[in-house]
Write a protein that holds these residues in place. Structure first.
Motif, short mmCIF file in Angstrom:
data_model
loop_
_atom_site.label_atom_id
_atom_site.label_comp_id
_atom_site.label_asym_id
_atom_site.label_seq_id
_atom_site.Cartn_x
_atom_site.Cartn_y
_atom_site.Cartn_z
N PRO A 214 47.08 -8.04 12.51
CA PRO A 214 47.71 -6.59 12.06
C PRO A 214 47.62 -5.58 13.38
N PHE A 215 47.06 -5.72 14.19
CA PHE A 215 46.67 -4.81 15.23
C PHE A 215 47.93 -4.91 16.26
N ARG A 216 48.03 -3.97 17.10
CA ARG A 216 48.91 -3.91 18.21
C ARG A 216 48.26 -4.23 19.35
N GLY A 217 49.27 -5.01 20.43
CA GLY A 217 48.90 -5.09 21.92
C GLY A 217 48.11 -6.01 21.95
N GLU A 218 47.83 -6.36 23.19
CA GLU A 218 46.89 -7.56 23.81
C GLU A 218 46.43 -7.08 25.13
N PHE A 219 45.30 -7.92 25.50
CA PHE A 219 44.43 -7.64 26.69
C PHE A 219 45.28 -7.75 27.98
N PRO A 220 44.97 -6.82 28.86
CA PRO A 220 44.05 -5.75 29.06
C PRO A 220 44.70 -4.54 28.74
N SER A 221 44.48 -3.95 27.60
CA SER A 221 44.93 -2.44 27.26
C SER A 221 43.98 -1.89 26.45
#
Length: 454
Positions: A214-221
């Protein structure tokens, strides 16, 4: 703080933890524990920065990243005289030795090798009177996700195959604790250091890779999908079975927590900043809230975001490339950074995808969340960060890093002189304004939760 803010891309780079750091393995070793690491290190490639010089009695694994294993099959690598990373092994007090070149085939089998050594270690040390600390950082599912041949099924993608292998290897370790009769007296922590990544490269399947749910984005951020990871803890008789919590814990909190478990809090250094928070009562007692209410996220020494309770403030974001640019490899790494005109503020509980910016309606959140940033910048006056590649620590070393257990970041009262000092608190002043920073210097009581006493 530790000089590890950048990943070394050259085998000859002076990277990793400075030898004068005091690791958890060193602390537990001084507290009477046997220590071992089997798996990925990536906290220093030079011979004196490998695990056996950082508190571990023995180790086996790779000094850097599995990403280097695919160099062996890249066109032109061998012709150019490229050198592969080595699987290494070593014991405390002696230099590590090369065991095997870490090519694609070695990459497929290394986690089975790691598990074999972990199982043997548990069997050997289960009959000792001396307790042990065993760190098993599996190399999977880091790219390239290449499974052991025993798990290489055409009915699943390679990423799905390596998940099966991780599950199997974890089960073998847990079985070893059961078979040797020490499951009830052993704390098991199963955790991940970061969220998923998208990888496009040789030996990596298209599609069906990792996902942040359900969450946004991916590593590395600093998007929630990159930094929010699950953790499972088992200690029969101390951890309530089936308990689920959504509280904030930083993986570095295990430093002070395990010091408490080992009755060795007197060994926690007081001559440097230690950001770890003791979570013993939260994890092993009857305390519902975590002792941590927030955390800051940096990438390559740049502050990306601050989390406070269920809110997140983004100062800088990492955006994947769009348009005509095609980015192979780890998409977030090869992306670009963007700085909003004003910080993004999100309520993660109500907006897990971080789509609805609350800054103009609820920018009061910025002040409360930024107090930990202010405390961090205040601590730098006494404890400067170690520079990447440094060979020395900036603080004055005592004969032993341990002390009386007092917080490492306590400062003497220099409020106004620090507030007036040119160049002090640049990030805090950017977020809060100079007037508010000067005001915070007068209310030190509000900062004690972040380890600062004014």
């Amino acid at each position: 703080r530790s000089g590890t803010s950048a990943v070394a891309l050259s085998p000859d780079a002076v990277d990793g933890l400075v030898p004068c750091e005091y690791t958890l393995a060193e602390l537990l070793s001084d507290a009477g524990y046997a220590t071992a690491l089997f798996g990925k290190w990536h906290l220093g490639s030079p011979i004196d920065r490998l695990p056996n010089f950082q508190g571990f009695d023995e180790w086996f694994g790779i000094p850097r990243s599995s990403g280097e294993s695919v160099w062996s099959v890249q066109p032109g690598f061998k012709a150019a005289g490229g050198k592969l990373e080595w699987v290494q092994q070593g014991v405390k007090g002696k230099n590590s030795s090369n065991f095997l070149e870490y090519d694609v085939e070695a990459r497929r089998r290394i986690d089975a090798n790691i598990t074999d050594m972990a199982v043997a270690y548990i069997a050997k040390h289960s009959i000792d009177s001396k307790p042990f600390f065993l760190y098993i950082p599996f190399t999977l599912p880091h790219s390239p996700p290449l499974p052991n041949p025993a798990f290489d099924s055409n009915d699943r993608t390679q990423y799905q195959n390596v998940l099966m292998e991780i599950d199997h290897n974890t089960g073998r370790v847990l079985d070893a604790l059961d078979n040797n009769g020490i499951a009830d007296t052993t704390i098991v922590v199963w955790a991940s250091d970061n969220g998923p990544e998208t990888m496009v490269a040789k030996y990596v399947d298209y599609g069906a890779q990792s996902d942040s749910g359900p969450f946004r984005g991916e590593f590395p951020s600093a998007w929630e999908g990159a930094i929010r990871t699950p953790s499972i803890i088992r200690w029969p008789g101390h951890v309530q079975a089936g308990r689920v919590s959504n509280e904030i814990v930083w993986i570095g909190d295990f430093y002070r927590t395990f010091a408490s478990v080992a009755k060795a809090t007197h060994l926690v250094p007081t001559n440097r900043a230690v950001d770890s928070i003791d979570q013993y009562d939260f994890l092993f007692g009857n305390q519902d809230p975590s002792n941590r209410t927030g955390y800051m996220f940096f990438h390559s020494s740049e502050l990306l975001a601050i989390k406070w309770k269920n809110f997140k403030i983004h100062i800088n974001t990492i955006e994947n490339a769009r348009g005509a640019v095609v980015q192979p490899g780890q998409a977030a790494i090869t992306a670009f950074k963007a700085t909003p005109n004003f910080p993004f503020v999100f309520n993660i509980e109500n907006d897990p995808k971080e789509l609805w910016n609350l800054y103009f309606g609820d920018h009061w959140i910025t002040e409360f969340a930024s107090r930990q940033l202010f405390a961090y910048e205040l601590s730098l006056d006494k404890f400067p960060n170690i520079k990447a590649g440094s060979k020395t620590c900036p603080w004055e070393m005592s004969t032993h890093p341990g002390g009386d257990g007092a917080r490492a970041s306590s400062l003497s009262p220099r409020r106004q002189s620090l507030a007036d000092k040119e160049g002090s608190f640049p990030l805090s002043k950017k977020l809060l304004g100079e007037a508010r920073v000067e005001s915070l210097m007068q209310i030190g009581s509000d900062l004690t939760a972040y380890g600062i006493e004014l």
